[in-house]
Scaffold this active site. Structure first.
Site, PDB file in Angstrom:
ATOM      1  N   GLY B 238       0.732  -1.255  -0.084  1.00 29.65           N
ATOM      2  CA  GLY B 238       0.225   0.050   0.153  1.00 29.65           C
ATOM      3  C   GLY B 238       0.692   1.376   0.011  1.00 29.65           C
ATOM      4  N   HIS B 239       0.153   2.367  -0.042  1.00 28.34           N
ATOM      5  CA  HIS B 239       0.737   3.446  -0.110  1.00 28.34           C
ATOM      6  C   HIS B 239       1.565   4.028   1.171  1.00 28.34           C
ATOM      7  CE1 HIS B 239      -3.271   5.649   0.637  1.00 28.34           C
ATOM      8  NE2 HIS B 239      -3.035   4.864   1.351  1.00 28.34           N
ATOM      9  N   ASN B 240       2.669   4.706   1.049  1.00 24.13           N
ATOM     10  CA  ASN B 240       3.528   5.081   2.318  1.00 24.13           C
ATOM     11  C   ASN B 240       3.985   3.894   3.036  1.00 24.13           C
ATOM     12  OD1 ASN B 240       1.527   7.479   1.749  1.00 24.13           O
ATOM     13  ND2 ASN B 240       3.617   8.230   2.341  1.00 24.13           N
ATOM     14  N   SER B 258       1.055   2.826   5.015  1.00 27.88           N
ATOM     15  CA  SER B 258       1.941   3.547   6.246  1.00 27.88           C
ATOM     16  C   SER B 258       2.580   2.614   7.102  1.00 27.88           C
ATOM     17  CB  SER B 258       1.091   4.817   6.938  1.00 27.88           C
ATOM     18  OG  SER B 258       0.579   5.432   5.854  1.00 27.88           O
TER      19      SER B 258
END
Lengths: 349, 349, 349
Positions: B238-240, B258
Site C-alpha cells: 500500500g501507499h507510504n 503507512s
C-alpha cells in the site's frame, strides 16, 4: 514554487485559522513525513499523538487537537480540505497531453471522441467507442464494441474486453482486466466443458479500479459495478456479481459469482465473499473475513465464518481464556473427587 | 554438453568430496527430479529421507546425511554452492542481447545508458532514465522522470509509473505495477473524493519483485523498498509503506498503508498486515496470518489476530481438546448433582 | 435473430419436453436475469425457489422442480445442455479472424502454423512455435523456444516466458504470466543470493488459466499443469508444483513450491497450500483454508490448519458454545463450594 500563507489557504479552502495565519506553506505531507513549510492533516484522532513530533508548519483538523503546537486550519471535513490543499500546491500533476500516437492501432469503425489522449501501441478494435477527453495510455487494449466513457483514464496495460462498458470519469489502473471469461464449467464424463461466457461487464460513472484487479464478464447478462464505487488492487470480482453505488473494496478481496452488494458496502482487505449471497447497504466486513451467508444492512461482521463483530470478539475472548478454563475444570475434578471420598468414608462409618 | 567430475566441481565451488570424486556430472536438479549424472542439494534435513530414493549421482550437503549412498560435496552453505553449480552447468541462461528494437518508442528527452537491451514496443516517456546494461523487455512502460537503475532487468509488460525509481540490479517480473495510485478517498456528502496521490515509489538496489505484484505510490512522500528485499508474486504493498533491507515477502501477501517493516523481516504467503503499524527486525509472520498490531523484533507470530506462535499453538491445542472438556464438565455436573442429592437425604434423616 | 421452439431445442440437445413444446425461445439466461423468450437452467436444487419468480419461458432441468410453472426440457446433465443451448443462440461469439497483423514482431526463426490469428504488437521470439489455428491477441509476448499448441487462445497481455510450453486447446486470459522465475534464494552473510531458475513450465491440453494468474517456472525440471485442469483468476502456482488432470483451482488460491495435486482435486477460493506436500485425487479444500500437511484422496478439508470438514464443523460448534461452558463451570464452582462448606459444618458438629 507555489506558496501560501495559512490565512491565504484558509481563504481558498474555507475554514478558520487558529494561531499564526502568517506562517508560509509550500507543500502538503503526512504527519510523519512532513517537513517545515508543509501543511499536514489530522483526520483520525488515532494519529493525534504523532502531532506532538510533527515538523509540519500547520495542520488541517476539525477541532484543536491535544499537544498541538502548530497553527491549525479548522474545517468540517479535514480529509476533504487536505485533498483540495494537495491540488493547490501540486497543480502540475502528471497528465498526458491530448493527441493520438501514430503507433496506436485504431479500427476504422471505432468511434473516438474529441480531445482524447491515446498513447503508443494502444489497440482499439472494431466499433469500440472512446469518449471525449478520455486518456488511454500505452499498450491499452479496447475490445470490439467496448465503450470507454468521457473523461475516463486507462493506465498502461489495461485490458477492456469486447462489449464491456465504462461510464464517465472512471479510472482503471495498470493491469486491470475487465471482461475476462467467468469461471464456469459443466462436468460430463470426467471432463469439464467450458460454459460460454456471453454476457459482459457494465461499470458506472466515477468508478476507480486498482492495479491488476480482475472483473469477469457475466455468463449471460451483465456483471455490474455501480457509480462511485472504489476498488483497490488485486481484487477478484466473479461473473454476474452486482456491486452497488459508493462501495469500498480493499485490496486482494474476492467476490464469488452472482453475489450482490447493495450501496455503501465496505469490504476490507483480503475478504472472501461466497457466491449467490447478498450484502446489505452500509454493511462492513472486516479484513480477512470469510462471508458465507448474506449480511443484513448496517451490520459489521468479521471472522470465518463471518459473524457480528461483537460476537466474534466475545468468542475470541473466551478462546483466549481456555487455558484457565481447563485449569478450573481440573481443580473442580479434584475437589469433587475429595467430596466423593469423604462421602464414602461416612457411609462406612 | 558441459561436464565436471565431482572433484572438479569441488575445486570450482570449494568444499570437500566424500566418496568417489571421479563421478561425472552433467547437470543440476532437485532431489526428486534428479537423473543419473545430476548433482542435487540437501539444504534442509526435512528432505533427507528423499535422498534414499534419489537417482542423482552426487549431493551437495553440509554433513553426511543418513541413508545417503551417493558421493557428497560437503560445504558450509549447500544452497549457495548449489546456486553456483547451476551457473557452472547452465552458463547459457537466456539473456536478451544489447540493442534497441526499432519499434521502441523512446522520448527524445529520455536518457538511455550504454549497452542496454530495449525490446519491441517498449515505451519510455519524457526525462525517464535507463541505466547502463539495463534490460527492458517487450511492451514495458517507463513513465515520465522514472528511473531504471544500472543492470536492472524488467520483464515484458512491467509498468513503472512516472517519477518512480529503481536502484541498481533490480529484477521486475512480468505484470509488475510500480507507482499506481494509493487507495485514498475523502467521504463528503455520500461521495468518495479521490485524494491525489502525488508521492512516488523508491526501490533500492538488488530488489526482486514477482509477477503481477503491485506497489502503490505514496499519497505524499515515498513508498519505500530497501536494498536486497525479495518480493514474490501477486503481493500488494500500500501507499507510504516503508520496507527495510533484506526482507522476504511471500506470494499474495498484502501490506496496508503507512506500515513499516524493519530489516530482515519475513512475511510468509497470504499474510495480511494492518496499516500504520511496525514489524520489528528479524520478525517472522507465518502464512495466512492477520497482523493487527505492531510486532516486536525477532518475534515469530501467527494466526488471526496474530500472536506469538507458541501461544497460538497452545490455544490451538486447547481448542482441539474442547470435545473432551465439554464431556468432563457434563460428568462433573452429574457427580455434583449426586452429591447434592445425597446431602439432602442426610438432612432429612 | 435466432429462435427455436422448445421442441426444436429438445431435438438439437436431446432430452424430453415437459409442458408446452411450442413456446418460442430466443435466448439463454440465468434464473434471475431471464426475460420472456429466454430458456434458463436449474442445475442446483439450491436455486429451485428462484424458479417461482423467474420470467424465463422454459427451464432446462433434471427432474420437474417444485413450484415450476414454465415448460421444462428434462435432460441428464442440465448444465451441459445449457452450455450447448448457449452455442445455439449465440453462434456469433467474438472470435478474431485469422491473419497476422503487420505490427506483430515475429522472429524469422519462429515457426508459425496455418490459419493462426496474430494481433497487433504481438512479440514472438526466436525459435518459438505457434500451432495451427492458434489465436494470439494484441501485445502477447511469446518467449524464446516457447510453444503455443494448436487451437490455443491467448488473450491480450499474456506473457509466456522462454522455453515454456502449452498443449492443444489451452485458453490463457489477459495478464497471465507463465514462467516467471520461482522464488528461491540462498542466504549468505546477510544477503539473499538468487537461485537461478533454469527449469520451465509444461501445461497440458485444454487447460484454462484465469486473468492475472501466475505460474512460476521450475528451479530445475518443470512446473506442470495436467490436461483439462481449469484455473481461475489471480492464482499463484509456485515453482516445481505438479498439478494433475481435471483439477479445479478457484480464484486467489496459492500453491507453494514443489507441492503435488493428483487428478480431480478441487481447491476453492483463497486457499493456501503449503510447499512439498501432496493433495490426493478427488480431494476438496474449502475456501480460505490453509493446508499445512498432505491430504488423503477423496478427503474434504477446511479451516486453518485444514482438517476433515466434519471435525472442523464439530469444533466450530464447541467454540460457539464456549459462553455456556464458562457459565456451567462457574455454576459448578459455586455448587462445589457450597458442598464443601456443608461438609466442614458437619465435621465441626
Amino acid at each position: 514554487m507555489i506558496t501560501r500563507t495559512l490565512s491565504e489557504l484558509a481563504a481558498e479552502l474555507g475554514g478558520e485559522v487558529v494561531g499564526d495565519g502568517t506562517v508560509v506553506l509550500k507543500g502538503v505531507a503526512g504527519i510523519r513525513e512532513a517537513q517545515p513549510g508543509d501543511v499536514t492533516v489530522l483526520a483520525n484522532a488515532r494519529y493525534e499523538p504523532q502531532l506532538a513530533e510533527t515538523r509540519a508548519s500547520a495542520v488541517i483538523c476539525a477541532e484543536t487537537p491535544r499537544h498541538c503546537r502548530v497553527p491549525q486550519l479548522r474545517v468540517a471535513n479535514p480529509y476533504l480540505a487536505f485533498t483540495r490543499a494537495v491540488r493547490v500546491f501540486r497543480p502540475d500533476l502528471y497528465r498526458p497531453v491530448p493527441g493520438i500516437h501514430p503507433s496506436a492501432v485504431i479500427s476504422r469503425t471505432a468511434r473516438v471522441g474529441a480531445a482524447v489522449s491515446i498513447g503508443p501501441n494502444v489497440v482499439i478494435e472494431d466499433e469500440a467507442v472512446v469518449g471525449d477527453r478520455a486518456i488511454v495510455m500505452a499498450s491499452v487494449y479496447v475490445g470490439e464494441r467496448a465503450v470507454v466513457g468521457e473523461d475516463c483514464w486507462l493506465y498502461p496495460h489495461v485490458t477492456l474486453r469486447e462489449e464491456c462498458t465504462l461510464g464517465k470519469g472512471c479510472i482503471l489502473h495498470s493491469g486491470v482486466v475487465v471482461g475476462a471469461d467467468g469461471f464456469g464449467y459443466a462436468l460430463d464424463e470426467g471432463r469439464y466443458h467450458k460454459i460460454p461466457q456471453v454476457g459482459n461487464v457494465v461499470i458506472g460513472d466515477n468508478v476507480e479500479v486498482g492495479a491488476n484487479t480482475t472483473i469477469d464478464r457475466a455468463t449471460t447478462g451483465s456483471t455490474r459495478v455501480g457509480d462511485g464505487t472504489k476498488i483497490d488492487n488485486l481484487v477478484q470480482i466473479g461473473h454476474n456479481v452486482v456491486i452497488g453505488r459508493h462501495c469500498i473494496i480493499v485490496a486482494q478481496t474476492g467476490i464469488a459469482g452472482s453475489t450482490e452488494l447493495e450501496d455503501y458496502v465496505t469490504l476490507a482487505g483480503q475478504v472472501g465473499v461466497n457466491g449467490h449471497i447478498r450484502i446489505g447497504t452500509h454493511a462492513t466486513v472486516a479484513a480477512q473475513s470469510g462471508v458465507v451467508k448474506s449480511v443484513p444492512p448496517n451490520a459489521v461482521v468479521m471472522g470465518y465464518p463471518a459473524m457480528i463483530h461483537q460476537a466474534f470478539k466475545r468468542l475470541q475472548g473466551y478462546v483466549q481464556r481456555l487455558p484457565q478454563l481447563f485449569q478450573r475444570t481440573k481443580d473442580l475434578e479434584t475437589r469433587v473427587g475429595q467430596l466423593e471420598r469423604d462421602r464414602v468414608r461416612e457411609e462406612v462409618r
